[in-house]
Design an enzyme around this catalytic site. Structure first.
Site, PDB file in Angstrom:
ATOM      1  CE  LYS A  60      -4.253   0.322   2.352  1.00 41.44           C
ATOM      2  NZ  LYS A  60      -5.025   0.178   3.615  1.00 41.44           N
TER       3      LYS A  60
HETATM    4  O1  G3P Z   1      -7.613   0.847   5.385  1.00 44.99           O
HETATM    5  C1  G3P Z   1      -7.953   1.981   4.707  1.00 44.99           C
HETATM    6  C2  G3P Z   1      -9.260   2.602   5.114  1.00 44.99           C
HETATM    7  O2  G3P Z   1     -10.289   1.701   4.863  1.00 44.99           O
HETATM    8  C3  G3P Z   1      -9.296   3.155   6.511  1.00 44.99           C
HETATM    9  O3  G3P Z   1     -10.558   3.584   6.845  1.00 44.99           O
HETATM   10  O4  G3P Z   1     -12.008   3.809   8.815  1.00 44.99           O
HETATM   11  O5  G3P Z   1      -9.646   4.621   8.958  1.00 44.99           O
HETATM   12  O6  G3P Z   1     -11.335   5.841   7.571  1.00 44.99           O
HETATM   13  P1  G3P Z   1     -10.893   4.507   8.112  1.00 44.99           P
END
Ligand code: G3P
Length: 218
Positions: free
Chosen positions: A85
């Site tokens: 990533k």
């Molecule tokens: O992993 C990437 C993303 O899905 C993170 O989401 O919940 O931290 O906004 P969030």
């Protein structure tokens, strides 16, 4: 068919969701690692791979292209299932361009908040473009509109890059991502649970069981 990924670093959650038979892969990030109480990226990533046997994303920590490339070389060597990533920054794009040219250059372009960023990630050779829907919604923007725009752009120009709807907060996000044609939706374990559960289904099962017992004269 859209793929379902779990957005977690928790081995227990991955094991449980995998047992349900509908899990295709997993995405992690440093925050999720912290929440899962683990600091060993390799060990945790490989433990997840051994359960899902599908794409598992692990994030770089460097902010310069050279550092990202060095980390990616290491991360991608762990397993054919591992994706690296990389954030869509200037340095990230430079790194993506180089890494995606490797035979094992599986890149998940992350922290995407606009269709322009998604386009640039695809142009740099990323395999996945992760659009952060919930974080945009939190900021008063329309996150799903960016997923739809990325879908349209990739289709317009024939990019192989897959649209990954990330930062999913609730089942309605999942439904909307499916309706606008996301290739992959990554979600917290709780959202996956909520997708399945319905009080009407539970009540229906209960009623059928009761009626079957009555039919037996019990
Ligand atoms: O992993 C990437 C993303 O899905 C993170 O989401 O919940 O931290 O906004 P969030």
């Amino acid at each position: 068919m859209a793929q379902i990924f779990l957005d977690t670093a928790s081995i227990d959650e991955v094991r449980e969701a995998a047992a349900w038979g509908i899990l295709d892969g997993v995405t992690t990030n440093p925050t999720l690692m912290m929440r899962a109480g683990t600091a060993d990226l390799k060990e945790n990533t490989l433990a997840i791979v051994s359960i899902v046997q599908g794409p598992v994303s692990a994030e770089v920590l460097s902010t310069d292209a050279a550092g990202m490339i060095e980390e990616a070389r290491e991360i991608l060597s762990w397993s054919e299932h591992v994706f690296v990533k990389i954030p869509v920054t200037v340095e990230g794009l430079k790194a993506m361009k180089e890494i995606s040219a490797w035979p094992n250059g599986r890149v998940n372009a992350t922290l995407i908040f606009s269709a322009n960023q998604a386009y640039l990630a695809a142009k740099a050779g990323a395999t996945y473009a992760s659009v952060f829907v919930g974080r945009m919604d939190d900021a008063g923007l329309d996150g799903m509109e960016v997923v739809a725009q990325a879908r349209e752009i990739f289709d317009n120009y024939g990019f192989d890059c897959q649209v990954l709807a990330a930062s999913i907060r609730h089942p309605a996000h999942v439904l909307d991502a499916l309706l606008v044609g996301a290739d992959i939706i990554t979600m917290p374990f709780g959202v996956l649970q909520k997708m399945i559960r319905s009080p009407f289904t539970d009540a229906g099962v209960e009623k059928f069981l009761q009626d079957w017992e009555r039919a037996q004269g019990k």
